[in-house]
Design a protein around this motif. Structure first.
Motif, PDB file in Angstrom:
ATOM      1  N   HIS A 137       0.834  -1.205   0.000  1.00 37.04           N
ATOM      2  CA  HIS A 137       0.000   0.000   0.000  1.00 37.04           C
ATOM      3  C   HIS A 137       0.873   1.262   0.000  1.00 37.04           C
ATOM      4  O   HIS A 137       0.600   2.220  -0.728  1.00 37.04           O
ATOM      5  CB  HIS A 137      -0.922  -0.011   1.219  1.00 37.04           C
ATOM      6  CG  HIS A 137      -1.976   1.037   1.199  1.00 37.04           C
ATOM      7  ND1 HIS A 137      -1.773   2.304   1.724  1.00 37.04           N
ATOM      8  CD2 HIS A 137      -3.249   1.035   0.706  1.00 37.04           C
ATOM      9  CE1 HIS A 137      -2.871   3.014   1.568  1.00 37.04           C
ATOM     10  NE2 HIS A 137      -3.778   2.286   0.961  1.00 37.04           N
ATOM     11  N   ARG A 138       1.938   1.245   0.780  1.00 35.36           N
ATOM     12  CA  ARG A 138       2.813   2.421   0.898  1.00 35.36           C
ATOM     13  C   ARG A 138       3.464   2.784  -0.426  1.00 35.36           C
ATOM     14  O   ARG A 138       3.528   3.963  -0.800  1.00 35.36           O
ATOM     15  CB  ARG A 138       3.900   2.152   1.950  1.00 35.36           C
ATOM     16  CG  ARG A 138       4.865   3.321   2.144  1.00 35.36           C
ATOM     17  CD  ARG A 138       5.985   2.991   3.116  1.00 35.36           C
ATOM     18  NE  ARG A 138       6.913   1.992   2.613  1.00 35.36           N
ATOM     19  CZ  ARG A 138       7.889   2.233   1.725  1.00 35.36           C
ATOM     20  NH1 ARG A 138       8.050   3.462   1.210  1.00 35.36           N
ATOM     21  NH2 ARG A 138       8.698   1.267   1.336  1.00 35.36           N
ATOM     22  N   TYR A 181      -1.557   6.911  -5.454  1.00 41.72           N
ATOM     23  CA  TYR A 181      -3.007   6.970  -5.305  1.00 41.72           C
ATOM     24  C   TYR A 181      -3.655   6.526  -6.619  1.00 41.72           C
ATOM     25  O   TYR A 181      -3.237   6.947  -7.699  1.00 41.72           O
ATOM     26  CB  TYR A 181      -3.447   8.385  -4.925  1.00 41.72           C
ATOM     27  CG  TYR A 181      -2.966   8.787  -3.548  1.00 41.72           C
ATOM     28  CD1 TYR A 181      -3.404   8.102  -2.418  1.00 41.72           C
ATOM     29  CD2 TYR A 181      -2.041   9.812  -3.384  1.00 41.72           C
ATOM     30  CE1 TYR A 181      -2.955   8.450  -1.155  1.00 41.72           C
ATOM     31  CE2 TYR A 181      -1.585  10.171  -2.127  1.00 41.72           C
ATOM     32  CZ  TYR A 181      -2.039   9.481  -1.016  1.00 41.72           C
ATOM     33  OH  TYR A 181      -1.582   9.810   0.234  1.00 41.72           O
ATOM     34  N   PHE A 187      -3.475  -3.232  -6.634  1.00 46.49           N
ATOM     35  CA  PHE A 187      -2.811  -4.367  -5.993  1.00 46.49           C
ATOM     36  C   PHE A 187      -3.413  -5.650  -6.549  1.00 46.49           C
ATOM     37  O   PHE A 187      -4.631  -5.815  -6.578  1.00 46.49           O
ATOM     38  CB  PHE A 187      -3.040  -4.298  -4.479  1.00 46.49           C
ATOM     39  CG  PHE A 187      -2.642  -5.542  -3.727  1.00 46.49           C
ATOM     40  CD1 PHE A 187      -1.340  -5.727  -3.293  1.00 46.49           C
ATOM     41  CD2 PHE A 187      -3.578  -6.527  -3.452  1.00 46.49           C
ATOM     42  CE1 PHE A 187      -0.978  -6.871  -2.599  1.00 46.49           C
ATOM     43  CE2 PHE A 187      -3.232  -7.673  -2.760  1.00 46.49           C
ATOM     44  CZ  PHE A 187      -1.929  -7.856  -2.328  1.00 46.49           C
ATOM     45  N   ALA A 234      -5.295  -3.278   5.274  1.00 49.66           N
ATOM     46  CA  ALA A 234      -4.068  -2.584   4.869  1.00 49.66           C
ATOM     47  C   ALA A 234      -4.370  -1.248   4.184  1.00 49.66           C
ATOM     48  O   ALA A 234      -3.451  -0.478   3.900  1.00 49.66           O
ATOM     49  CB  ALA A 234      -3.244  -3.470   3.928  1.00 49.66           C
ATOM     50  N   GLY A 235      -5.662  -0.981   3.924  1.00 50.25           N
ATOM     51  CA  GLY A 235      -6.057   0.304   3.347  1.00 50.25           C
ATOM     52  C   GLY A 235      -6.597   0.237   1.938  1.00 50.25           C
ATOM     53  O   GLY A 235      -6.973   1.276   1.366  1.00 50.25           O
ATOM     54  N   PHE A 236      -6.659  -0.953   1.351  1.00 51.48           N
ATOM     55  CA  PHE A 236      -7.148  -1.071  -0.020  1.00 51.48           C
ATOM     56  C   PHE A 236      -8.679  -1.061  -0.058  1.00 51.48           C
ATOM     57  O   PHE A 236      -9.337  -1.520   0.879  1.00 51.48           O
ATOM     58  CB  PHE A 236      -6.616  -2.351  -0.666  1.00 51.48           C
ATOM     59  CG  PHE A 236      -5.135  -2.320  -0.921  1.00 51.48           C
ATOM     60  CD1 PHE A 236      -4.615  -1.619  -1.996  1.00 51.48           C
ATOM     61  CD2 PHE A 236      -4.253  -2.975  -0.067  1.00 51.48           C
ATOM     62  CE1 PHE A 236      -3.246  -1.576  -2.237  1.00 51.48           C
ATOM     63  CE2 PHE A 236      -2.881  -2.946  -0.285  1.00 51.48           C
ATOM     64  CZ  PHE A 236      -2.379  -2.235  -1.368  1.00 51.48           C
ATOM     65  N   THR A 275     -12.031  -4.244  -3.013  1.00 51.13           N
ATOM     66  CA  THR A 275     -11.340  -5.538  -3.086  1.00 51.13           C
ATOM     67  C   THR A 275     -12.240  -6.586  -3.726  1.00 51.13           C
ATOM     68  O   THR A 275     -13.460  -6.548  -3.604  1.00 51.13           O
ATOM     69  CB  THR A 275     -10.906  -6.008  -1.693  1.00 51.13           C
ATOM     70  OG1 THR A 275     -12.059  -6.131  -0.849  1.00 51.13           O
ATOM     71  CG2 THR A 275      -9.930  -5.026  -1.068  1.00 51.13           C
ATOM     72  N   LYS A 291      -5.679   1.490  -4.204  1.00 52.30           N
ATOM     73  CA  LYS A 291      -5.291   2.481  -3.209  1.00 52.30           C
ATOM     74  C   LYS A 291      -6.034   3.771  -3.520  1.00 52.30           C
ATOM     75  O   LYS A 291      -5.784   4.418  -4.547  1.00 52.30           O
ATOM     76  CB  LYS A 291      -3.785   2.716  -3.222  1.00 52.30           C
ATOM     77  CG  LYS A 291      -3.326   3.771  -2.217  1.00 52.30           C
ATOM     78  CD  LYS A 291      -1.805   3.865  -2.155  1.00 52.30           C
ATOM     79  CE  LYS A 291      -1.338   4.952  -1.205  1.00 52.30           C
ATOM     80  NZ  LYS A 291       0.136   4.988  -1.055  1.00 52.30           N
TER      81      LYS A 291
END
Length: 243
Positions: free
Chosen positions: A149-150, A154, A158, A220-222, A225, A242
């Motif tokens: 994610h990092r 933007y 993934f 993880a912030g996604f 999904t 993201k």
């Protein structure tokens, strides 16, 4: 209680896992691609083609192929004109990939020895992050997902393809028998290493079920999904964005 992490059917000290997994892939690196063909009956090629179609690599974008090892996914994606970096914690696997690239005259790929849990790339470096049959081998899956994610920009995407236990009743029984009994024998016959392939079979059983792993991806912030099942969930393509 002392913390442990899964290593096949064993529970071991987290400090041991990276080295033990590294030893396995160093042992099998030279025969890894041949064994993939033998173990899947060549179907892994179709799965990987399908995976890359889902990623939709585009000319000029930057893609990180984590646990890319011998380059199977990267060779497919670079045809689009994307800038593909192949990363793997195991240099022996990367060396096999580099040798393949030299043999094929493919000089567009970047090869980098990297730990999925501690990537050396700056924030927001890539448009897409891919990892195929590799995330179950990291010590802390949540850390690897956080790093994915990092390093994504933007709007970055993934994609992960990983094995799991199939939900098809009859096929599931055959699959279990094959992976636990025949796979190690094939590993011994072809690669001279039954134990490594026994671990790889066991690691599939210990990997989180698809709904659990999808939740980890969201944690993880996604967003947005999805899980696409192949062979009743024996193989799954996970994806997220993201925001």
């Amino acid at each position: 209680m002392t913390e442990t992490v899964p290593f096949g059917y064993q529970d071991i000290d987290p400090a041991e896992k990276q080295g033990r997994v590294g030893g396995i892939f160093s042992n099998v690196a030279a025969k890894y691609d041949i064994m993939n063909d033998v173990m899947s009956g060549g179907m892994h090629r179709l799965w990987k083609d399908r995976f890359v179609r889902r990623v939709k690599p585009r000319s000029g974008e930057d893609i990180l192929d984590m646990a890319g090892g011998t380059g199977d996914i990267a060779f497919r994606m670079v045809k689009s004109g994307a800038n593909v970096t192949v990363a793997d914690i195991n240099q022996d696997m990367l060396d096999v990939g580099i040798e393949r690239a030299v043999d094929q005259g493919e000089d567009r790929l970047v090869w980098s020895c990297q730990d999925a849990e501690k990537l050396k790339f700056p924030d927001r470096s890539f448009d897409a992050y891919t990892i195929v049959f590799g995330i179950r081998n990291v010590t802390y899956i949540d850390k690897a997902l956080a790093e994915a994610h990092r390093v994504l920009r933007y709007g970055g995407r993934f994609f992960c393809m990983e094995f799991a236990s199939t939900e098809w009743p009859v096929f599931g029984e055959v699959y279990d028998a094959y992976s636990h009994h025949l796979m190690p024998r094939l590993g011994q016959m072809i690669a001279g290493d039954a134990d490594s392939y026994r671990y790889l079979a066991e690691s599939i059983r210990r990997f989180p079920k698809p709904p659990v792993f999808e939740q980890m991806i969201r944690d993880a912030g996604f967003v947005s999904t999805k899980v696409e099942q192949i062979l009743g969930g024996a193989v799954n393509i996970h994806s997220g964005w993201k925001a």
